[in-house]
Design a protein around this motif. Structure first.
Motif, short mmCIF file in Angstrom:
data_model
loop_
_atom_site.label_atom_id
_atom_site.label_comp_id
_atom_site.label_asym_id
_atom_site.label_seq_id
_atom_site.Cartn_x
_atom_site.Cartn_y
_atom_site.Cartn_z
N PHE A 145 10.84 9.24 0.43
CA PHE A 145 9.70 9.81 -0.27
C PHE A 145 8.88 10.63 0.73
O PHE A 145 8.39 10.09 1.72
CB PHE A 145 8.81 8.71 -0.86
N PHE A 146 8.73 11.92 0.46
CA PHE A 146 7.87 12.76 1.29
C PHE A 146 6.49 12.78 0.64
O PHE A 146 6.33 13.19 -0.51
CB PHE A 146 8.42 14.18 1.38
N LEU A 147 5.49 12.33 1.39
CA LEU A 147 4.10 12.33 0.93
C LEU A 147 3.32 13.33 1.76
O LEU A 147 3.38 13.29 2.99
CB LEU A 147 3.48 10.95 1.05
N GLY A 148 2.62 14.23 1.11
CA GLY A 148 1.84 15.23 1.82
C GLY A 148 0.45 15.38 1.23
O GLY A 148 0.28 15.29 0.01
N THR A 149 -0.55 15.61 2.08
CA THR A 149 -1.92 15.83 1.62
C THR A 149 -2.53 16.97 2.41
O THR A 149 -2.33 17.09 3.63
CB THR A 149 -2.78 14.56 1.75
N TYR A 150 -3.29 17.81 1.72
CA TYR A 150 -3.85 19.02 2.33
C TYR A 150 -5.13 19.40 1.61
O TYR A 150 -5.12 19.68 0.41
CB TYR A 150 -2.84 20.16 2.23
N ASN A 151 -6.26 19.38 2.32
CA ASN A 151 -7.52 19.92 1.80
C ASN A 151 -7.55 21.40 2.15
O ASN A 151 -7.66 21.77 3.32
CB ASN A 151 -8.71 19.19 2.43
N VAL A 152 -7.46 22.26 1.14
CA VAL A 152 -7.29 23.70 1.39
C VAL A 152 -8.61 24.46 1.36
O VAL A 152 -8.62 25.70 1.47
CB VAL A 152 -6.29 24.30 0.39
N ASN A 153 -9.74 23.76 1.16
CA ASN A 153 -11.07 24.37 1.31
C ASN A 153 -11.25 25.59 0.41
O ASN A 153 -11.89 26.58 0.79
CB ASN A 153 -11.31 24.76 2.78
N GLY A 154 -10.67 25.56 -0.79
CA GLY A 154 -10.86 26.64 -1.74
C GLY A 154 -10.10 27.91 -1.42
O GLY A 154 -10.29 28.93 -2.09
N GLU A 214 0.92 3.98 12.40
CA GLU A 214 0.16 4.29 13.61
C GLU A 214 -0.10 5.79 13.70
O GLU A 214 0.76 6.61 13.37
CB GLU A 214 0.92 3.81 14.84
N ILE A 215 -1.30 6.13 14.14
CA ILE A 215 -1.70 7.53 14.23
C ILE A 215 -1.46 8.04 15.64
O ILE A 215 -2.08 7.58 16.60
CB ILE A 215 -3.18 7.70 13.84
N HIS A 216 -0.54 9.01 15.77
CA HIS A 216 -0.22 9.61 17.06
C HIS A 216 -0.48 11.11 17.04
O HIS A 216 0.14 11.86 17.77
CB HIS A 216 1.24 9.35 17.43
N PHE A 217 -1.39 11.53 16.17
CA PHE A 217 -1.74 12.95 16.09
C PHE A 217 -3.26 13.08 16.13
O PHE A 217 -3.98 12.15 15.79
CB PHE A 217 -1.16 13.60 14.83
N GLN A 218 -3.73 14.24 16.54
CA GLN A 218 -5.16 14.44 16.69
C GLN A 218 -5.83 14.59 15.33
O GLN A 218 -5.16 14.86 14.33
CB GLN A 218 -5.45 15.66 17.56
N PRO A 219 -7.14 14.37 15.26
CA PRO A 219 -7.84 14.45 13.97
C PRO A 219 -7.55 15.76 13.24
O PRO A 219 -7.34 16.81 13.85
CB PRO A 219 -9.32 14.33 14.37
N THR A 220 -7.56 15.68 11.93
CA THR A 220 -7.18 16.82 11.09
C THR A 220 -8.38 17.60 10.57
O THR A 220 -8.22 18.56 9.81
CB THR A 220 -6.36 16.32 9.90
N TYR A 221 -9.58 17.24 10.98
CA TYR A 221 -10.80 17.89 10.50
C TYR A 221 -11.83 17.81 11.63
O TYR A 221 -11.87 16.81 12.35
CB TYR A 221 -11.32 17.17 9.26
N LYS A 222 -12.66 18.83 11.93
CA LYS A 222 -12.77 20.07 11.21
C LYS A 222 -12.50 21.21 12.19
O LYS A 222 -13.01 21.20 13.31
CB LYS A 222 -14.16 20.21 10.59
N LYS A 263 9.19 6.57 8.29
CA LYS A 263 10.02 7.29 9.27
C LYS A 263 9.18 8.21 10.14
O LYS A 263 9.48 8.39 11.32
CB LYS A 263 11.11 8.10 8.55
N HIS A 264 8.15 8.83 9.56
CA HIS A 264 7.24 9.62 10.39
C HIS A 264 5.88 9.76 9.72
O HIS A 264 5.76 9.61 8.50
CB HIS A 264 7.85 11.00 10.75
N TYR A 265 4.87 10.03 10.53
CA TYR A 265 3.47 10.21 10.08
C TYR A 265 2.86 11.21 11.04
O TYR A 265 2.68 10.90 12.22
CB TYR A 265 2.75 8.87 10.12
N SER A 286 1.65 14.70 6.71
CA SER A 286 2.83 14.28 5.97
C SER A 286 3.31 12.92 6.45
O SER A 286 3.05 12.52 7.58
CB SER A 286 3.96 15.31 6.12
N SER A 287 3.99 12.24 5.58
CA SER A 287 4.63 10.97 5.91
C SER A 287 5.92 10.88 5.10
O SER A 287 5.97 11.32 3.96
CB SER A 287 3.72 9.79 5.58
N VAL A 288 6.95 10.35 5.71
CA VAL A 288 8.20 10.09 5.00
C VAL A 288 8.43 8.58 4.97
O VAL A 288 8.47 7.94 6.02
CB VAL A 288 9.40 10.80 5.66
#
Length: 847
Positions: free
Chosen positions: A206-215, A434-442, A475-477, A492-494
């Motif tokens: 299952f590929f899960l993705g989320t994106y705030n596109v700010n309009g 576990e979070i191994h990536f830098q913050p996604t905002y802002k 599998k990944h985050y 994204s996460s799988v």
């Protein structure tokens, strides 16, 4: 994909494939096609026969065996329709004459389009009935007297995926059908106990993705995000937030960006597989898209979508969630995409948004008598979105330094979501990788630079993916820095999710059914109640109270319970009381807790305020094949200005809770007597209304987003207590909470500021400012005073629009529906006219 496209490719230029609504007949021939599981191109279909159909449905018999398949869209209405047809079939006795087999042609009215009609088994000419059927009431007329030869009915989304056919062939399968629902709960319970016997991990990703596109509109390919895996996922669940920030999207829930982003997603799916769109659901700017590999389409069924808004007054869709539930093989899965409250200090509001979504977002079941499915009743829950939890207790420089060192473990310890989960305040039972990536905002839009605006937002992991359920491996985050369209980065996460082995499941199921057969009817069910009398102290308006009724099954068999209505009553309890759950199942030796919840809202408060109704009720708890138990519910209600008429409040100089109910009833009875002697002149406007408006006038005329951002529930309760008791003298809480308290006050009025009898006159006069003022001048004096007082206050807000970011359209949309409520449901044209009516007073003033 719309399968009518594939059909159209097989026709001549002058021939068109049209869709058919059975409310009116739109065709004169039925084209019979055979096709593969899902028709994608013209090569996938072949024309088998053409059946002429006259306007009165006289059908010409074909030479070969033909079949009728009704394709309905996914959704509760289709499921209810099919269950009603199934129930009718099950009640028919078979006819002994088997020389002919007949088909009943079901003619029903639906609001959906019906495609791909197939004719049923061999029939004798004119040996059928036409059956009018309304899908909303599912009320069947007489069926044919001959024996029915039934081919499986499949209901599905009209342009997407087919569910697998199901023909009852053995006892175990039949027991799962609606007419055998008495034992469903027991079977599910036993299946859950033996889940490990038939559940195993298989390579379903299952590929899960989320994106705030700010309009923003899609300015770049989404492939770095959606095609980041080496192998193509089996299922895509892609969520967006802030799809459109325009006022049109907010007020009318209409945006061209839905199609633009959907197209961008479709073009960016993994190139090594073919996918079918199963479902799309959107609430203002929150959108969720569900794709599945073509070869898995037949295993997707029972697809439903729901939305819930948690914005101002808990209704607006600028914040909230959308969700899709479906069945994959034998597993019930729910995917939620949410956008929670913003701002670093509002973590409690985010917690409340999460709880509201969990309690209010519900999916109807196939059996309409069963309670709806909630999010947490699914085997697997996948939660994505802009959850807006921030990093706190660190200043921006310290946060950026930890990011530069890639010390995400230390930084994560300051994350609000982690802290709230550790406290079990939200997402109980959920897991996040576990979070191994830098913050996604802002970020500055179009770059990888942190926010350089005046506000200089602290970086945060706003965009998250969590899950709940068994047999799930991640599998990944990761985030995707390559995309620069928005001030957020997509995540994204799988997940590899365990599925059920069909053969083992079937054997386990049948064994359970055999065991149930042995124990059924052995003895009468009985339960022990923890208590039979419940007394609720100091019940207040819009303040929830609950007590627990515990049931223990002390009998020899499982039992099913339900609260039933008393004679001559339409529901099992009064509207201010609910039992959760109202029905259920208890295994032998098991127990269940039932929450008896008291909640007084706008509809129930008026009569309770005046003492015409009391907090008194008798609940009847019924056991299937057992006896009834009677439960007493009592309480004392504290009257509130909320739900009390403007006229009565103008008569009260003291707080309403200081007034005896006898006095309140006397004042109401005197309201129509113009000759009644009043000791004191009534107030021009209710003092409670003045307190709230005066507070906002002194403190909030320049407040940003006033009347657009919700307050805290705890502060609303304090404000209402203050208004009802007069203690303290000034209102507590934030300006946003006072603003929401004012809106709730207007919404709770039994008779709106513009009484119902003037509503039609308001609509007719909306085009003329002078006529609008004439209508207001005809209102009762206290109502007229309140209307003019509120209009004057709102004009003061408009004078400060540069600070508070309000305009005439926003205020008219927010207040018009509260001041000019319709006695019936408003249509779009009426809403527009009420806004125009109120705009006259905001732009020109009134006399």
């Amino acid at each position: 994909m719309d399968q009518s496209v594939a059909i159209q490719e097989t026709l001549e230029k002058e021939e068109n494939c049209i869709t058919v609504s059975f409310t009116t007949l739109m065709f004169c021939r039925i084209f019979i096609y055979t096709h593969r599981r899902m028709a994608i191109t013209a090569d996938d279909v072949s024309l088998e026969d053409i059946i002429p159909v006259s306007l009165d449905f006289a059908i010409v018999e074909g030479e070969q065996l033909l079949y009728l398949e009704l394709r309905l869209p996914f959704g509760s209405n289709s499921r209810l329709f099919l269950s009603e047809v199934n129930r009718a079939w099950s009640g028919r006795s078979a006819h002994r004459d088997t020389s002919y087999m007949f088909t009943v042609l079901l003619l029903f009215r639906v609001d959906y389009l019906l495609k791909n009609l197939i004719i049923g088994k061999r029939f004798k000419k004119n040996a059928f009935n036409l059956i009018p059927l309304n899908i909303h009431t599912c009320h069947l007329t007489k069926l044919a007297t001959r024996r029915l030869s039934v081919k499986s009915f499949h209901y599905d989304r009209d342009d997407l995926v087919r569910s697998s056919s199901h023909t009852p062939s053995n006892k175990a399968q039949i027991l799962t059908m609606p007419q055998f629902g008495l034992r469903d709960n027991l079977i599910r319970c036993e299946l859950l106990k033996n889940e490990e016997l038939y559940t195993y991990l298989e390579n379903y990703s299952f590929f899960l993705g989320t994106y705030n596109v700010n309009g923003q509109t899609p300015k770049e390919s989404l492939r770095p995000w959606l095609s980041c895996t080496l192998d193509p996922p089996d299922i895509y669940c892609v969520g967006f937030q802030e799809l459109d920030l325009s006022k049109e999207a907010f007020f009318f829930n209409d945006t061209p960006k839905e199609l633009e982003w959907m197209q961008a997603v479709s073009e960016a799916l993994h190139p090594d597989a073919k996918y079918a769109l199963v479902k799309l659901v959107r609430l203002v700017g929150i959108m969720l898209i569900f794709y599945v590999k073509k070869e898995h389409a037949e295993f997707i069924s029972d697809v439903e979508a729901e939305t819930v808004g948690t914005g101002i007054m808990g209704r607006m869709g600028n914040k909230g969630a959308v969700a899709i539930r479906f069945r994959f093989h034998h597993s019930d899965i729910c995917v939620v995409n949410s956008h929670l409250a913003a701002h670093i200090e509002e973590y409690e509001r985010r917690n409340q948004d999460y709880k509201d979504i969990c309690s209010r977002l519900q999916f109807r079941q196939l059996d309409p008598t069963q309670p709806p499915f909630t999010i947490m009743k699914h085997n697997v829950v996948l939660w994505i979105g802009d959850l807006n939890y921030r990093i706190s207790d660190l200043d921006v420089d310290d946060v950026k330094e930890l990011i530069s060192k890639k010390d995400f473990e230390t930084l994560h310890s300051f994350d609000q979501l982690k802290r709230q989960i550790d406290k079990e305040a939200v997402f109980d039972g959920f897991v996040e990788g576990e979070i191994h990536f830098q913050p996604t905002y802002k970020y500055d839009t179009g770059s990888d630079m942190w926010d350089t605006s005046e506000k200089c937002r602290v970086p945060a992991w706003c965009d998250r993916i969590l899950w709940k359920g068994k047999n799930i491996k991640q599998k990944h985050y990761q985030s995707h820095m390559a995309l620069k369209t928005s001030d957020h980065k997509p995540v994204s996460s799988v997940l590899v999710i365990g599925r059920i082995n069909g053969e083992t499941y079937k054997k386990t199921f049948e064994e359970i059914v055999r065991n149930i057969d042995k124990m059924e009817n052995e003895c009468i069910p009985s339960v022990t109640l923890s208590k039979r009398e419940f007394d609720f102290k100091d019940v207040k308006f819009m303040q929830h109270q609950a007590e627990t009724l515990s049931l223990f099954n002390d009998g020899q068999v499982p039992c099913q319970f339900e609260f039933i209505q008393k004679p001559n009553e339409s529901t099992y309890c009064k509207p201010w009381l609910t039992a959760n759950p109202p029905k259920g199942f208890i295994a032998q030796g098991g127990s269940v807790d039932i929450e008896l919840e008291v909640f007084v809202n706008c509809s129930t408060a008026p009569e309770l305020n005046l003492g015409k109704q009391q907090i008194e009720e008798i609940l009847v708890l019924h056991l299937e094949r057992g006896k009834d138990y009677f439960i007493s519910v009592t309480g004392n209600y504290l009257p509130s200005c909320y739900g009390t008429s403007i006229h009565l409040l103008c008569q009260l100089r003291e707080p309403i809770q200081d007034m005896p109910q006898e006095t309140l009833r006397e004042l109401v009875s005197m309201s129509g007597d113009e000759n009644a002697e009043n000791s004191e002149k009534p107030l021009d406007i209710p003092k409670e209304l003045w307190m709230m408006v005066d507070h906002l006038f002194r403190n909030a005329v320049k407040q940003e987003d006033i009347f657009q951002q919700p307050g805290l529930r705890s502060e609303l309760a304090e404000i209402m207590d203050c208004l009802d008791t007069g203690i303290p003298d000034s209102l507590p809480g934030s300006n946003h909470s006072v603003a929401e308290a004012l809106l709730l006050f207007l919404d709770a009025l039994p008779e709106p500021v513009v009484p119902y009898c003037f509503y039609q006159q308001c609509l007719e006069s909306c085009s003329s400012a002078s006529q609008c003022e004439r209508v207001i001048s005809m209102l009762p004096q206290c109502h007229q005073n309140v209307f003019n007082y509120l209009a004057a206050f709102l004009r003061e807000l408009l004078k400060n629009s540069a600070s508070n970011r309000l305009d005439v359209n926003i205020l008219a949309t927010t207040f018009a529906s509260l001041l000019l409520r319709s006695p019936t449901k408003q249509d779009f044209a009426e809403k527009r006219k009420t806004r125009e009516f109120f705009q006259h007073f905001l732009t020109q003033g009134s006399s």
